[in-house]
Design an enzyme around this catalytic site. Structure first.
Site, PDB file in Angstrom:
ATOM      1  N   CYS A   2      21.065  10.409   3.967  1.00 36.12           N
ATOM      2  CA  CYS A   2      22.345   9.764   3.716  1.00 36.12           C
ATOM      3  C   CYS A   2      22.968   9.354   5.042  1.00 36.12           C
ATOM      4  O   CYS A   2      22.529   9.759   6.113  1.00 36.12           O
ATOM      5  CB  CYS A   2      23.285  10.721   2.986  1.00 36.12           C
ATOM      6  SG  CYS A   2      22.615  11.382   1.448  1.00 36.12           S
ATOM      7  N   ARG A  27      20.236   3.936   5.111  1.00 38.98           N
ATOM      8  CA  ARG A  27      20.006   5.366   4.922  1.00 38.98           C
ATOM      9  C   ARG A  27      20.271   5.818   3.490  1.00 38.98           C
ATOM     10  O   ARG A  27      19.965   6.961   3.135  1.00 38.98           O
ATOM     11  CB  ARG A  27      20.888   6.177   5.875  1.00 38.98           C
ATOM     12  CG  ARG A  27      20.584   5.963   7.341  1.00 38.98           C
ATOM     13  CD  ARG A  27      21.465   6.846   8.205  1.00 38.98           C
ATOM     14  NE  ARG A  27      21.202   8.248   7.973  1.00 38.98           N
ATOM     15  CZ  ARG A  27      20.273   8.969   8.591  1.00 38.98           C
ATOM     16  NH1 ARG A  27      19.504   8.405   9.499  1.00 38.98           N
ATOM     17  NH2 ARG A  27      20.106  10.244   8.322  1.00 38.98           N
ATOM     18  N   TRP A  74      21.875   8.749  -0.360  1.00 39.15           N
ATOM     19  CA  TRP A  74      20.519   8.719  -0.896  1.00 39.15           C
ATOM     20  C   TRP A  74      20.364  10.009  -1.686  1.00 39.15           C
ATOM     21  O   TRP A  74      20.241  11.088  -1.133  1.00 39.15           O
ATOM     22  CB  TRP A  74      19.502   8.647   0.243  1.00 39.15           C
ATOM     23  CG  TRP A  74      18.084   8.568  -0.217  1.00 39.15           C
ATOM     24  CD1 TRP A  74      17.189   9.584  -0.326  1.00 39.15           C
ATOM     25  CD2 TRP A  74      17.374   7.386  -0.614  1.00 39.15           C
ATOM     26  NE1 TRP A  74      15.980   9.125  -0.768  1.00 39.15           N
ATOM     27  CE2 TRP A  74      16.060   7.777  -0.958  1.00 39.15           C
ATOM     28  CE3 TRP A  74      17.718   6.054  -0.733  1.00 39.15           C
ATOM     29  CZ2 TRP A  74      15.102   6.869  -1.395  1.00 39.15           C
ATOM     30  CZ3 TRP A  74      16.756   5.160  -1.166  1.00 39.15           C
ATOM     31  CH2 TRP A  74      15.469   5.567  -1.485  1.00 39.15           C
ATOM     32  N   ASN A 100      24.945  15.203   4.862  1.00 39.88           N
ATOM     33  CA  ASN A 100      23.582  14.699   4.806  1.00 39.88           C
ATOM     34  C   ASN A 100      22.654  15.889   4.970  1.00 39.88           C
ATOM     35  O   ASN A 100      22.800  16.655   5.919  1.00 39.88           O
ATOM     36  CB  ASN A 100      23.342  13.678   5.917  1.00 39.88           C
ATOM     37  CG  ASN A 100      21.883  13.281   6.039  1.00 39.88           C
ATOM     38  OD1 ASN A 100      21.168  13.223   5.047  1.00 39.88           O
ATOM     39  ND2 ASN A 100      21.438  13.012   7.247  1.00 39.88           N
ATOM     40  N   GLY A 101      21.713  16.059   4.048  1.00 32.15           N
ATOM     41  CA  GLY A 101      20.784  17.174   4.147  1.00 32.15           C
ATOM     42  C   GLY A 101      20.574  17.844   2.806  1.00 32.15           C
ATOM     43  O   GLY A 101      20.873  17.276   1.752  1.00 32.15           O
ATOM     44  N   GLU A 483      -6.599   3.766   2.929  1.00 28.81           N
ATOM     45  CA  GLU A 483      -5.213   3.519   3.320  1.00 28.81           C
ATOM     46  C   GLU A 483      -5.154   2.814   4.683  1.00 28.81           C
ATOM     47  O   GLU A 483      -4.332   1.917   4.896  1.00 28.81           O
ATOM     48  CB  GLU A 483      -4.442   4.845   3.367  1.00 28.81           C
ATOM     49  CG  GLU A 483      -3.021   4.730   3.876  1.00 28.81           C
ATOM     50  CD  GLU A 483      -2.124   3.842   3.033  1.00 28.81           C
ATOM     51  OE1 GLU A 483      -1.010   3.529   3.510  1.00 28.81           O
ATOM     52  OE2 GLU A 483      -2.517   3.447   1.913  1.00 28.81           O
ATOM     53  N   LYS A 487      -3.363  -0.874   5.385  1.00 25.24           N
ATOM     54  CA  LYS A 487      -2.317  -1.105   6.378  1.00 25.24           C
ATOM     55  C   LYS A 487      -2.693  -2.258   7.310  1.00 25.24           C
ATOM     56  O   LYS A 487      -1.860  -3.109   7.629  1.00 25.24           O
ATOM     57  CB  LYS A 487      -2.071   0.167   7.199  1.00 25.24           C
ATOM     58  CG  LYS A 487      -1.318   1.225   6.478  1.00 25.24           C
ATOM     59  CD  LYS A 487       0.121   0.806   6.246  1.00 25.24           C
ATOM     60  CE  LYS A 487       0.693   1.401   5.000  1.00 25.24           C
ATOM     61  NZ  LYS A 487       0.130   1.028   3.728  1.00 25.24           N
ATOM     62  N   GLU A 490      -2.612  -5.725   5.360  1.00 29.68           N
ATOM     63  CA  GLU A 490      -1.352  -6.192   4.783  1.00 29.68           C
ATOM     64  C   GLU A 490      -0.352  -6.628   5.838  1.00 29.68           C
ATOM     65  O   GLU A 490       0.524  -7.453   5.551  1.00 29.68           O
ATOM     66  CB  GLU A 490      -0.742  -5.137   3.861  1.00 29.68           C
ATOM     67  CG  GLU A 490      -0.166  -3.914   4.510  1.00 29.68           C
ATOM     68  CD  GLU A 490       0.403  -2.938   3.481  1.00 29.68           C
ATOM     69  OE1 GLU A 490       0.854  -3.370   2.412  1.00 29.68           O
ATOM     70  OE2 GLU A 490       0.401  -1.725   3.755  1.00 29.68           O
ATOM     71  N   HIS A 506     -26.393   0.989   1.196  1.00 25.51           N
ATOM     72  CA  HIS A 506     -26.646   0.373  -0.099  1.00 25.51           C
ATOM     73  C   HIS A 506     -26.137  -1.065  -0.149  1.00 25.51           C
ATOM     74  O   HIS A 506     -25.837  -1.568  -1.241  1.00 25.51           O
ATOM     75  CB  HIS A 506     -26.019   1.214  -1.216  1.00 25.51           C
ATOM     76  CG  HIS A 506     -26.629   2.570  -1.344  1.00 25.51           C
ATOM     77  ND1 HIS A 506     -27.923   2.780  -1.769  1.00 25.51           N
ATOM     78  CD2 HIS A 506     -26.120   3.802  -1.085  1.00 25.51           C
ATOM     79  CE1 HIS A 506     -28.194   4.071  -1.775  1.00 25.51           C
ATOM     80  NE2 HIS A 506     -27.102   4.718  -1.357  1.00 25.51           N
ATOM     81  N   LYS A 605       8.593  -4.873  -1.153  1.00 24.30           N
ATOM     82  CA  LYS A 605       8.626  -3.423  -0.998  1.00 24.30           C
ATOM     83  C   LYS A 605       8.351  -2.715  -2.318  1.00 24.30           C
ATOM     84  O   LYS A 605       7.626  -1.733  -2.368  1.00 24.30           O
ATOM     85  CB  LYS A 605       9.986  -3.002  -0.440  1.00 24.30           C
ATOM     86  CG  LYS A 605      10.103  -1.512  -0.174  1.00 24.30           C
ATOM     87  CD  LYS A 605       9.142  -1.081   0.920  1.00 24.30           C
ATOM     88  CE  LYS A 605       9.191   0.405   1.177  1.00 24.30           C
ATOM     89  NZ  LYS A 605       8.116   0.844   2.064  1.00 24.30           N
TER      90      LYS A 605
END
Length: 610
Positions: A2, A27, A74, A100-101, A483, A487, A490, A506, A605
């Site tokens: 947050c 945030r 958040w 925040n936390g 992955e 990255k 993209e 193969h 996103k």
């Protein structure tokens, strides 16, 4: 994650609070609010939704006053509603708190406070702080002492700011494991979660350190240590371009988020791991009695990066819980008559919680009677609401399109889930203290990997000239390779493919020729020798091999053209570390090619259409 702002000065607090919150909206944007104090009382305005809703409310009903605090949320505890928005008040509405936390022992504290007559208005963990400060304040009559006493009773992480009607020109703030920065202006002093919120008023700043408490008035801002002694240190002068400041000084959000991974991993673990006893606590998912013991299989559904995390989760669930587990592409799942029923746990994984294919797969699983679990980063998202139960990754807002910290926290949550399923089914868990110490220490180990970023940047420059790159790995190194190639392609637009290392012979070896780059992961000891043999196969055909290996593996390093090492942890824990060099490789290759790193072409996103 947050955003917090605070203002103590001679001007109107409302203006700065709104300006600061706008700079911090990355945030959190579930809700926003502010509180301004005067001798007549503490006035609060807050709304669910984005900051513009709060701005509209204040436009219609402005709040006057020269001292105030603000918050953009958040959500981690409680749905993103107006009642759960910050600031939170005490019973008499004389003091207001923003936070925040995560307060880990909030449930026990809430019960204690209720038993003493306190009335709660929200479902958040933060509100317990308001009532704890209220009790201390009634005893000592000093806001600074009251906050210090209240924080003695809480466990968790916090950046907190408090104002009171009884001390209208003062803000008291404290920090533990969550950022908080002070700003020093002319006739005003400020605080915020991040530097960008301060730069319109001052370039003189002072980040607070863990365990410190600060008192702000218009004349001064003092910092105190845990023992109440005044802290003296030189202020910093920030010289940032406005655009860069929005990214905390980083050239791109993606790099900032890569470097936030140690903190994100720590937040993911907080309150969920008892390393001393070798146990995991995921009771937050509210399992039904006997539900886990009755399971016959687990299916994980996801897309893109989340699918790669699911592949790792499936392997660990089978390894530890001894349940048949399978990761599936959510976009394919509901079109092939899947064999799921009431004995199935269907785990849906999505950073945003709004991925259309994943939500469709979730609905199909529910239709067939499966129990469901959502793994997401967004409380209040469709997946969190519709998943039946959910586990939050706690990565905080991720702005760059290419996911980094969301992926590593998904891997960690699924690792914890695999351990929890095994634990609840009475299966043997990893023995010995090393595994549990390493699991608890993943944030610090990630910091150690990030220390090698400059060497990776230098080597990544060579990738700008290539048109094809291959990634290989075995065991859980294979989904990490998948992955890594995602990255790279993209954000740099290089063609990249990932293969299980044993599959090269193969067919894919036909594409290996002199100088072609191959990125090889060698972190799984059980298949190490086989992977080294596969590397020698591509070397014999002229490939240039870039390796991600374990520390002190001189043999592996010796056959690579270049390598970077990660800490030599248990095999099951390497996926959260081995991916970091691949993220950095992709990032720096994209920068070298002049690509728009944070907003790659054709991508969004959150994919909310099928």
């Amino acid at each position: 994650m947050c955003g917090i702002v605070g203002y103590a000065g001679s001007g109107e607090a409302q203006r700065f609070l709104l300006e600061g919150l706008e700079k911090l909206e990355y945030r959190g944007y579930d809700s926003a609010g502010l509180a301004i104090s005067s001798q007549s009382g503490v006035i609060v305005r807050k709304t669910a939704g984005r900051l513009e809703r709060l701005a509209a409310e204040l436009g219609a009903r402005p709040v006057t006053g020269i001292t105030g605090i603000g918050h953009t949320r958040w959500a981690t505890h409680g749905e993103p509603t107006t009642s759960n928005a910050h600031p939170h008040l005490d019973c008499d509405e004389e003091l207001a708190v923003v936070h925040n936390g995560i307060i880990e022992n909030h449930a026990a504290l809430r019960d204690e406070l209720k038993s003493r007559g306190h009335v709660f208005r929200s479902a958040t963990d933060t509100e317990v702080l308001a009532h704890l400060v209220e009790e201390s304040y009634a005893r000592c009559g000093d806001l600074q002492m009251a906050l210090a006493a209240a924080l003695e009773k809480v466990r968790g992480a916090y950046a907190i700011a408090v104002i009171s009607r009884r001390e209208p020109g003062k803000i008291v703030a404290a920090r533990l494991s969550c950022p908080l920065v002070l700003g020093f202006g002319d006739g005003e002093n400020l605080l915020a979660s991040d530097i960008p919120a301060l730069l319109a008023r001052t370039r003189r700043i002072q980040p607070m350190k863990d365990g410190e408490l600060a008192v702000l008035t218009c004349e001064r801002a003092d910092i105190f240590d845990r023992e109440g002694r005044t802290v003296t240190r030189s202020n910093l002068v920030v010289d940032w371009e406005p655009g860069a400041a929005d990214r905390g000084g980083y050239p791109h959000f993606m790099l900032k988020e890569i470097e936030e991974q140690p903190r994100a991993l720590a937040d993911t673990l907080r309150g969920r791991l008892d390393a001393a006893r070798g146990r995991v606590n995921l009771d937050e998912a509210l399992w039904e009695p006997g539900e886990i013991q009755a399971l016959r299989q687990v299916r994980l559904v996801a897309c893109g990066t989340a699918y790669h995390a699911a592949l790792i989760g499936a392997e660990l669930i089978e390894r530890w819980a001894r349940l048949p587990a399978r990761a599936e592409l959510a976009s394919e799942f509901r079109y092939r008559d899947p064999l799921v029923d009431s004995g199935t746990l269907l785990v849906a994984v999505s950073q945003s919680g709004e991925t259309a294919d994943t939500l469709a797969a979730l609905a199909e699983g529910k239709r067939r009677g499966a129990g469901t679990l959502g793994v997401t980063n967004v409380l209040g998202s469709t997946l969190a609401r519709e998943g039946g139960r959910s586990l939050l990754t706690r990565a905080g807002p991720e702005i760059a399109v290419a996911s980094t910290k969301a992926y590593t926290t998904q891997v960690l949550v699924l690792t914890l889930l695999a351990l929890y399923l095994a634990q609840e089914r009475g299966r043997p868990l990893p023995a010995g203290g090393d595994f549990w110490r390493e699991l608890r220490g993943l944030p610090e180990l990630a910091t150690k990997v990030l220390a090698g970023a400059e060497a990776i940047r230098r080597e990544a420059l060579a990738f700008a000239a290539w048109s094809d790159v291959f990634f290989i790995g075995r065991g859980t190194d294979y989904p990490v390779a998948q992955e890594g190639q995602l990255k790279l392609k993209e954000i740099s637009y290089l063609h990249a493919e990932a293969y299980a290392a044993g599959e090269l012979k193969h067919g894919t070896l036909a594409l290996i020729e002199n100088g072609v780059p191959v990125v090889a992961l060698v972190t799984q000891r059980a298949v190490r020798e086989k992977t080294l043999s596969n590397i020698l196969e591509v070397k014999a055909r002229g490939a240039r091999v870039y390796g991600v290996i374990r520390e002190n593996d001189a043999e592996a390093a010796g056959i690579m053209d270049w390598s970077v090492s990660i800490p030599a942890v248990s095999d099951a824990l390497t996926p959260a570390l081995a991916v970091i060099p691949l993220q950095l490789l992709a990032y720096h290759a994209a920068v070298a090619r002049g690509c728009d790193v944070d907003k790659p072409r054709n991508l969004a996103k959150s994919v909310t259409v099928e």
